[in-house]
Write a protein that holds these residues in place. Sequence first.
Motif, PDB file in Angstrom:
ATOM      1  N   TYR B 169       0.836  -1.199   0.000  1.00  0.00           N
ATOM      2  CA  TYR B 169       0.000   0.000   0.000  1.00  0.00           C
ATOM      3  C   TYR B 169       0.872   1.250   0.000  1.00  0.00           C
ATOM      4  CZ  TYR B 169      -2.709   3.865   1.782  1.00  0.00           C
ATOM      5  OH  TYR B 169      -3.267   5.101   1.938  1.00  0.00           O
ATOM      6  N   ARG B 172       2.416   1.770  -3.342  1.00  0.00           N
ATOM      7  CA  ARG B 172       1.438   2.266  -4.316  1.00  0.00           C
ATOM      8  C   ARG B 172       1.142   3.749  -4.041  1.00  0.00           C
ATOM      9  NH1 ARG B 172      -1.786  -1.884  -3.594  1.00  0.00           N
ATOM     10  NH2 ARG B 172      -3.127  -0.743  -2.154  1.00  0.00           N
ATOM     11  N   GLN B 176       1.692   6.946  -6.421  1.00  0.00           N
ATOM     12  CA  GLN B 176       0.621   7.884  -6.783  1.00  0.00           C
ATOM     13  C   GLN B 176       1.018   9.322  -6.482  1.00  0.00           C
ATOM     14  OE1 GLN B 176      -2.371   6.059  -4.434  1.00  0.00           O
ATOM     15  NE2 GLN B 176      -3.348   5.022  -6.162  1.00  0.00           N
TER      16      GLN B 176
END
Lengths: 69, 269
Positions: B169, B172, B176
Amino acid sequence: MDSLPARVPDERIALVDLLDRLLADGVMVTGEITLSVADVDLVTISLRALLASVSSLDKSYSGAEPATR
Amino acid sequence: MTGACGLWAYAITEHGGGDALTEHGGGDLSRLTGVAGGTVRTVAAGGFTVLVSDVDLAEFGEAALRRNLENLTWLEEVARAHHHVIDAASGLFPLLPTRLATVYSSHAAMTAALARRAEELRATLRRVGGRVEWGVKAYAAPQPDTRDSEQPAGGQAGGETAPGAGLAYLKRRRAQLTARERSQHAALAGARAVHKELSGRAAQARLHPPQSAQLSGNQMPMLLNTAYLLDASASDGFASAVAAAATAHPELRLELTGPWPPYSFAGED
């Protein structure tokens, strides 16, 4: 006069765009007897007025407003 | 009018500008309604012709102005009336718009103020008079990639956390954020490039502070709020250039406003 482009009708002009120009710009011809308000004051005053009106709009619409971010 | 009268100034033009108006523009000027419903007229002052109307100092004196400028309804009405007069007149002869709320207590006071700055005003009139202003606002276009960034995909199912899920997570999330940062940089670089290109077409450019999202009514961050000074004949070409820039820069949303009277270029700087 030669071909001046058509003018935008007054009522379609965003107030904030107009105030950007009218309050911060334009020739200042001040003398000691002139009653012009100082530039800084004008911008602050207008922004305060605008923000106050926007936030009161926000309050009345807040229920309908889509969540952002 | 109940109390003492002041003179509200709209615009300054070379001496005789008003006569030219009466000759060519017919009764256009005398039919113009100014601030507070006043009748607009021209007066000679300090070697110039000034568009003025009478205002009641009980409403437009210094103390009253300070109070009234806080009232948005009052401010909007006055700003639109001021603009209406300048906009109509600027189509007829070269002029310098005066800043909103330039009020003189008497004709003598106005004459003295103009005479003191006569040379500088004439120079500005030569540079700005007869030209038009176009406004361009650039916003960073919304990035679809970052929309769901708050949601850890596939996570939290059943409350049990697979080993490494937290790390995945975070990775990611970092990717982003980096993507968002990159697109912000791209938008800024795009805005700079557009400004450079448009400045090249203009006699002069002037940056206004970007409007806050609250004021612009637009959720996208404003990167550029610029005014460009152009010959009226260059307007069409300029509008096409803005349209072309909008196509060439999908990372931006461009907004064109105008033509305006040359407000942003009448001041000293």
